[in-house]
Scaffold this motif. Structure first.
Motif, PDB file in Angstrom:
ATOM      1  N   PRO A  91     -10.624  -6.795   9.514  1.00 50.43           N
ATOM      2  CA  PRO A  91     -10.459  -5.526  10.213  1.00 50.43           C
ATOM      3  C   PRO A  91      -9.478  -5.587  11.373  1.00 50.43           C
ATOM      4  O   PRO A  91      -8.792  -4.633  11.661  1.00 50.43           O
ATOM      5  CB  PRO A  91     -11.878  -5.225  10.723  1.00 50.43           C
ATOM      6  N   GLU A 122      -8.581  -1.293   5.236  1.00 51.90           N
ATOM      7  CA  GLU A 122      -9.007  -0.202   4.353  1.00 51.90           C
ATOM      8  C   GLU A 122      -8.814  -0.529   2.873  1.00 51.90           C
ATOM      9  O   GLU A 122      -9.437   0.072   2.012  1.00 51.90           O
ATOM     10  CB  GLU A 122      -8.238   1.090   4.655  1.00 51.90           C
ATOM     11  N   TYR A 123      -7.951  -1.484   2.550  1.00 51.03           N
ATOM     12  CA  TYR A 123      -7.678  -1.788   1.144  1.00 51.03           C
ATOM     13  C   TYR A 123      -8.405  -3.067   0.689  1.00 51.03           C
ATOM     14  O   TYR A 123      -8.105  -3.608  -0.374  1.00 51.03           O
ATOM     15  CB  TYR A 123      -6.168  -1.930   0.925  1.00 51.03           C
ATOM     16  N   LYS A 124      -9.303  -3.537   1.506  1.00 55.23           N
ATOM     17  CA  LYS A 124      -9.996  -4.798   1.195  1.00 55.23           C
ATOM     18  C   LYS A 124     -10.941  -4.622   0.018  1.00 55.23           C
ATOM     19  O   LYS A 124     -11.734  -3.708  -0.035  1.00 55.23           O
ATOM     20  CB  LYS A 124     -10.800  -5.155   2.446  1.00 55.23           C
ATOM     21  N   LYS A 146       0.879  -1.179   0.000  1.00 55.87           N
ATOM     22  CA  LYS A 146       0.000   0.000   0.000  1.00 55.87           C
ATOM     23  C   LYS A 146       0.909   1.219   0.000  1.00 55.87           C
ATOM     24  O   LYS A 146       2.111   1.104   0.298  1.00 55.87           O
ATOM     25  CB  LYS A 146      -0.914  -0.018   1.230  1.00 55.87           C
ATOM     26  N   THR A 183      -4.346  -4.844   5.379  1.00 54.46           N
ATOM     27  CA  THR A 183      -4.928  -3.637   5.952  1.00 54.46           C
ATOM     28  C   THR A 183      -6.380  -3.544   5.505  1.00 54.46           C
ATOM     29  O   THR A 183      -6.670  -3.558   4.310  1.00 54.46           O
ATOM     30  CB  THR A 183      -4.142  -2.411   5.467  1.00 54.46           C
TER      31      THR A 183
END
Ligand code: ATP
Length: 288
Positions: free
Chosen positions: A202, A225-227, A160, A223
């Motif tokens: 999460p 948020e990048y799922k 990321k 992470t």
């Protein structure tokens, strides 16, 4: 930082410091060989300092981890994975290089390449967007680095913009290998499915790796948020069509159907782009 060297906690840890790289180049360093400067950043389990080798005056980033904190938070495995992975990835300019590891009574130290220009995320936040030239340059350097790590049997699993650091010539250096998967045979590259199995949960943080199977990384790390769950995204008007096509072929739920590295390099978006050694001699495009 004048702690007496001690191996007692090393035994308690099961940690294997120092690193083979230092032994290979016939040098063993310790805290006293460096003068410590300002804090470059802080992680959940570490503080990273600017440091200068007293003899050579070369500057490094030194990541310092407090042993007791690592034990308390059960992150011993994470610490060792990061070291073992970095020791496998010493021959590529796109990976943060680990030069030495050492320890004293209270702390573990990683002596790393200094990345003076911070994280790619910070640059992206500052500029808002990248133009095609910048996106292609950073994309190509990241791709070249991933290809190298896969050739050495390493799957990063948490790539990321926060983990893409930049040196003072704005060249990419990938970092944070604490949740990497090391394949036992480094010559066997991971399958697209293996590399793509980096879906996140999460509560996932480094060290929550449960799967022991060495051939295919099926554990959940990364992470949240990048799922990719809903594939609910769109493109702003005027978005370059070649870039849009590449993104659509990469953001695919089924990892088996995502483009492979070879396909990405041959995609129209990278037309005319150099990869390999020459890419790392290129001047980074000016950010606009
Ligand atoms: P966490 O452990 O919480 O996931 P992290 O992985 O970012 O955080 P570190 O790797 O210890 O933790 O890095 C902390 C900060 O230090 C980073 O955000 C980065 O800004 C800075 N940093 C890390 N490595 C370097 C380096 N080689 N050169 C310059 N700055 C660095």
């Amino acid at each position: 930082l004048a702690f007496p060297p001690s191996r007692s906690l090393e035994v308690q840890f099961g940690l294997t410091f120092p690193c083979p790289t230092a032994a290979r180049i016939g040098k063993t360093e310790g805290v006293r060989d460096f003068s410590f400067g300002r804090v470059l950043g802080e992680g959940s389990y570490s503080t990273v300092y600017l440091a200068t080798d007293r003899q050579t005056l070369k500057e490094y980033a030194i990541k310092v981890l407090e042993k007791r904190h690592i034990i308390k938070e059960k992150k011993i495995k994470y610490v060792n994975i990061e070291k073992d992975t970095l020791n496998r990835l010493t021959e590529h300019p796109g990976i943060v290089r680990l030069y030495y590891t050492f320890q004293d009574e209270n702390s573990l130290y990683y002596v790393l390449d200094l990345c003076n220009s911070g994280e790619l995320l910070g640059v992206l936040k500052k500029t808002g967007t990248f133009d095609v030239e910048c996106a292609r340059f950073f994309g190509a350097q990241i791709l070249d680095s991933i290809e190298y790590m896969h050739s050495r049997g390493v799957i990063h699993r948490d790539l990321k913009p926060e983990n893409v650091l930049l040196d003072d010539s704005m060249h990419v250096k990938i970092t944070d290998f604490g949740t990497a998967r090391l394949l036992t045979d480094p010559r066997a590259p991971p399958t697209a499915a293996g590399a793509g199995a980096a879906a996140a949960r999460p509560d996932d943080r480094p060290g929550r790796d449960k799967q022991q199977d060495d051939t295919r990384a099926e554990s959940f790390v990364g992470t949240a948020e990048y799922k990719i769950v809903e594939l609910d995204y769109g493109f702003p008007p005027g978005f370059p069509p070649a870039a849009q096509d590449l993104i659509e072929r990469l953001l695919v739920l089924d990892p088996e159907r995502r483009l492979t590295i070879e396909h990405i390099k041959n995609h129209e978006f990278f037309d005319g782009q150099t990869f390999g050694k020459q890419l790392w001699r290129m001047k980074a495009p000016r950010l606009r």
